[in-house]
Design a protein around this motif. Structure first.
Motif, PDB file in Angstrom:
ATOM      1  N   TYR A 196      32.011 -47.325  15.112  1.00 48.12           N
ATOM      2  CA  TYR A 196      30.815 -47.100  14.292  1.00 48.12           C
ATOM      3  C   TYR A 196      31.060 -45.968  13.291  1.00 48.12           C
ATOM      4  CZ  TYR A 196      26.086 -45.793  12.944  1.00 48.12           C
ATOM      5  OH  TYR A 196      24.967 -45.489  12.217  1.00 48.12           O
ATOM      6  N   ASP A 197      31.656 -44.883  13.748  1.00 50.08           N
ATOM      7  CA  ASP A 197      31.923 -43.753  12.858  1.00 50.08           C
ATOM      8  C   ASP A 197      32.860 -44.159  11.722  1.00 50.08           C
ATOM      9  OD1 ASP A 197      30.329 -42.204  14.473  1.00 50.08           O
ATOM     10  OD2 ASP A 197      31.995 -41.345  15.615  1.00 50.08           O
ATOM     11  N   GLN A 198      33.864 -44.961  12.043  1.00 48.33           N
ATOM     12  CA  GLN A 198      34.795 -45.421  11.009  1.00 48.33           C
ATOM     13  C   GLN A 198      34.092 -46.341  10.010  1.00 48.33           C
ATOM     14  OE1 GLN A 198      38.039 -47.231  13.139  1.00 48.33           O
ATOM     15  NE2 GLN A 198      38.744 -45.291  14.022  1.00 48.33           N
ATOM     16  N   ALA A 199      33.231 -47.224  10.524  1.00 48.21           N
ATOM     17  CA  ALA A 199      32.492 -48.126   9.637  1.00 48.21           C
ATOM     18  C   ALA A 199      31.557 -47.339   8.726  1.00 48.21           C
ATOM     19  CB  ALA A 199      31.701 -49.135  10.464  1.00 48.21           C
ATOM     20  N   HIS A 200      30.902 -46.332   9.284  1.00 48.61           N
ATOM     21  CA  HIS A 200      29.990 -45.509   8.487  1.00 48.61           C
ATOM     22  C   HIS A 200      30.754 -44.754   7.399  1.00 48.61           C
ATOM     23  CE1 HIS A 200      27.315 -42.051   7.596  1.00 48.61           C
ATOM     24  NE2 HIS A 200      26.353 -42.951   7.783  1.00 48.61           N
ATOM     25  N   GLU A 201      31.901 -44.224   7.764  1.00 50.56           N
ATOM     26  CA  GLU A 201      32.721 -43.505   6.789  1.00 50.56           C
ATOM     27  C   GLU A 201      33.196 -44.440   5.677  1.00 50.56           C
ATOM     28  OE1 GLU A 201      36.869 -40.851   6.676  1.00 50.56           O
ATOM     29  OE2 GLU A 201      36.073 -41.630   8.573  1.00 50.56           O
ATOM     30  N   GLN A 202      33.632 -45.641   6.065  1.00 49.40           N
ATOM     31  CA  GLN A 202      34.104 -46.605   5.073  1.00 49.40           C
ATOM     32  C   GLN A 202      32.963 -47.063   4.172  1.00 49.40           C
ATOM     33  OE1 GLN A 202      37.253 -47.270   4.688  1.00 49.40           O
ATOM     34  NE2 GLN A 202      36.966 -48.709   3.005  1.00 49.40           N
ATOM     35  N   LEU A 203      31.785 -47.211   4.748  1.00 50.58           N
ATOM     36  CA  LEU A 203      30.624 -47.626   3.963  1.00 50.58           C
ATOM     37  C   LEU A 203      30.296 -46.592   2.892  1.00 50.58           C
ATOM     38  CD1 LEU A 203      28.150 -49.411   3.421  1.00 50.58           C
ATOM     39  CD2 LEU A 203      26.961 -48.168   5.233  1.00 50.58           C
ATOM     40  N   LEU A 204      30.329 -45.326   3.259  1.00 53.06           N
ATOM     41  CA  LEU A 204      30.043 -44.276   2.283  1.00 53.06           C
ATOM     42  C   LEU A 204      31.090 -44.260   1.168  1.00 53.06           C
ATOM     43  CD1 LEU A 204      28.897 -41.342   4.603  1.00 53.06           C
ATOM     44  CD2 LEU A 204      27.497 -43.010   3.375  1.00 53.06           C
ATOM     45  N   TRP A 250      20.428 -48.280  -2.133  1.00 53.40           N
ATOM     46  CA  TRP A 250      21.505 -49.011  -1.468  1.00 53.40           C
ATOM     47  C   TRP A 250      21.972 -48.334  -0.186  1.00 53.40           C
ATOM     48  CZ3 TRP A 250      25.436 -51.020  -5.697  1.00 53.40           C
ATOM     49  CH2 TRP A 250      24.769 -51.949  -6.511  1.00 53.40           C
ATOM     50  N   GLU A 251      22.150 -47.028  -0.244  1.00 50.40           N
ATOM     51  CA  GLU A 251      22.729 -46.335   0.912  1.00 50.40           C
ATOM     52  C   GLU A 251      21.851 -46.479   2.152  1.00 50.40           C
ATOM     53  OE1 GLU A 251      24.178 -41.862   2.322  1.00 50.40           O
ATOM     54  OE2 GLU A 251      23.923 -42.328   0.190  1.00 50.40           O
ATOM     55  N   GLU A 252      20.561 -46.278   1.994  1.00 49.27           N
ATOM     56  CA  GLU A 252      19.665 -46.379   3.151  1.00 49.27           C
ATOM     57  C   GLU A 252      19.697 -47.782   3.758  1.00 49.27           C
ATOM     58  OE1 GLU A 252      14.901 -45.895   4.257  1.00 49.27           O
ATOM     59  OE2 GLU A 252      15.656 -45.353   2.268  1.00 49.27           O
ATOM     60  N   ILE A 253      19.698 -48.808   2.897  1.00 50.12           N
ATOM     61  CA  ILE A 253      19.703 -50.187   3.391  1.00 50.12           C
ATOM     62  C   ILE A 253      21.032 -50.505   4.068  1.00 50.12           C
ATOM     63  CG2 ILE A 253      19.598 -52.604   2.691  1.00 50.12           C
ATOM     64  CD1 ILE A 253      17.717 -51.737   0.428  1.00 50.12           C
ATOM     65  N   ALA A 254      22.128 -50.054   3.451  1.00 53.90           N
ATOM     66  CA  ALA A 254      23.451 -50.350   4.007  1.00 53.90           C
ATOM     67  C   ALA A 254      23.670 -49.643   5.339  1.00 53.90           C
ATOM     68  CB  ALA A 254      24.532 -49.944   3.007  1.00 53.90           C
ATOM     69  N   VAL A 255      23.245 -48.384   5.429  1.00 54.88           N
ATOM     70  CA  VAL A 255      23.403 -47.644   6.682  1.00 54.88           C
ATOM     71  C   VAL A 255      22.554 -48.275   7.781  1.00 54.88           C
ATOM     72  CG1 VAL A 255      22.957 -45.440   7.825  1.00 54.88           C
ATOM     73  CG2 VAL A 255      24.050 -45.480   5.577  1.00 54.88           C
ATOM     74  N   LYS A 256      21.379 -48.750   7.406  1.00 52.56           N
ATOM     75  CA  LYS A 256      20.521 -49.404   8.397  1.00 52.56           C
ATOM     76  C   LYS A 256      21.178 -50.672   8.933  1.00 52.56           C
ATOM     77  CE  LYS A 256      15.808 -51.075   9.152  1.00 52.56           C
ATOM     78  NZ  LYS A 256      15.654 -50.224  10.353  1.00 52.56           N
ATOM     79  N   TYR A 257      21.953 -51.343   8.084  1.00 50.50           N
ATOM     80  CA  TYR A 257      22.637 -52.560   8.536  1.00 50.50           C
ATOM     81  C   TYR A 257      23.642 -52.254   9.641  1.00 50.50           C
ATOM     82  CZ  TYR A 257      25.606 -56.707   8.501  1.00 50.50           C
ATOM     83  OH  TYR A 257      26.321 -57.818   8.883  1.00 50.50           O
ATOM     84  N   LEU A 258      24.153 -51.027   9.659  1.00 55.93           N
ATOM     85  CA  LEU A 258      25.111 -50.660  10.704  1.00 55.93           C
ATOM     86  C   LEU A 258      24.467 -50.645  12.088  1.00 55.93           C
ATOM     87  CD1 LEU A 258      27.238 -47.806   9.084  1.00 55.93           C
ATOM     88  CD2 LEU A 258      27.800 -50.220   9.344  1.00 55.93           C
ATOM     89  N   GLU A 259      23.140 -50.727  12.130  1.00 60.14           N
ATOM     90  CA  GLU A 259      22.477 -50.829  13.430  1.00 60.14           C
ATOM     91  C   GLU A 259      22.847 -52.124  14.142  1.00 60.14           C
ATOM     92  OE1 GLU A 259      18.313 -50.398  12.842  1.00 60.14           O
ATOM     93  OE2 GLU A 259      18.443 -48.315  12.161  1.00 60.14           O
TER      94      GLU A 259
END
Length: 306
Positions: free
Chosen positions: A267-275, A220-229
């Motif tokens: 982007y940094d905030q979205a990445h942090e929230q995603l994690l 999940w994490e790899e797919i979700a982080v890739k979506y942030l692209e």
């Protein structure tokens, strides 16, 4: 020397040498000597008087320059008019004066309003008919494509072990080109047997289910982080639309510096929230309100023997 298609010879005598200058010979004396030369030394005496000497050459070049300017003047006027129109257009693009704080606020307000209108049109799919099929200005189209690709990736690769039907058959919904050779039911049985402890017969240690879920959801994490692209589509859109609505390069670079830094912060905030969300989903208490979960477990209990 040639002018107006005819040869025009303008003989002159040599200029003063350094020795003559040091000897006190003046320019006027040099002209007198030149005049005497063309008046007394054959064959130069046969030339017309208006064709010899420095003074005659000066007069000839003056008339030649005048004729040249007169013939080229219409083209010069046309160039001036063209440059004037181009300059006027550039001034119109730059907009009104913005010397005072009030003028600067009005300018920024106008830019902000124009940008917001363009973004609204892009998000509402109100595209210009002149845009190319894959133009970056078709922002909503690119956002939708990112979402579709992410959903497809999650459905295909969002599980560590390939799901199978309750009859232990290939499930076309979850099938992928590089299927794991390890049957998920064999994996479940093996994991259960390897994790047995002091629980009562016929029951399953809930920790086993949690660990299996976390292992199964590890992609999940790899797919979700890739979506942030997806942020790259927004970044490219902003770059392109800024170039259109802000022709002043200096102003554009200054505003872009502010916008790009805000993009990175977002982007940094979205990445942090995603994690955080992933941690809650995969690391927290395992529970669900989906009634299909109990139904599936009941069917599996009837069809699977440990």
């Amino acid at each position: 020397m040639r002018a107006n298609g005819q040869a025009n010879l303008q003989p002159v005598n040599n200029r003063l040498s350094h020795t003559e200058i040091n000897g006190g010979v003046t320019i006027e004396g040099r002209h007198q000597r030149e005049k005497q030369f063309f008046s007394t030394i054959p064959p130069w005496t046969e030339l017309k008087r208006d064709r010899v000497s420095i003074n005659a050459l000066k007069s000839f070049l003056g008339h030649l320059l005048y004729d040249h300017i007169r013939s080229e003047f219409p083209a010069v006027v046309a160039d001036i008019e063209r440059l004037s129109l181009e300059t006027q257009k550039e001034l119109e693009i730059l907009g009104p004066s913005r010397q005072t704080p009030a003028e600067q606020r009005r300018f920024l307000t106008r830019i902000s309003s124009t940008y917001q209108k363009e973004v609204d049109k892009a998000l509402n799919r109100n595209y210009s008919a002149d845009l190319e099929a894959l133009s970056i200005l078709k922002l909503r189209m690119h956002l939708r494509q990112y979402a579709d690709d992410s959903a497809k990736s999650m459905a295909t690769n969002g599980h560590a072990k390939v799901f199978r039907t309750i009859r232990d058959e290939n499930d076309p919904e979850f099938r992928r080109p590089a299927d794991d050779l390890d049957n998920i039911y064999d994996w479940i049985r093996r994991y259960y047997l390897d994790s047995r402890g002091s629980e009562l017969p016929g029951t399953v240690n809930p920790i086993v289910l949690q660990n299996m879920f976390r292992q199964q959801s590890s992609p999940w994490e790899e797919i979700a982080v890739k979506y942030l692209e997806i942020s790259s589509a927004v970044h490219s859109y902003n770059e392109t639309i800024f170039a259109e609505i802000l022709p002043d390069e200096d102003v554009r670079e200054k505003l872009w510096g502010i916008v790009s830094s805000r993009e990175q912060e977002t982007y940094d905030q979205a990445h942090e929230q995603l994690l955080k969300i992933l941690k809650d989903e995969r690391g927290g208490i395992l529970q669900t309100v989906n009634h299909y979960s109990n139904h599936t477990k009941t069917v599996l209990a009837k069809s699977t023997k440990y």
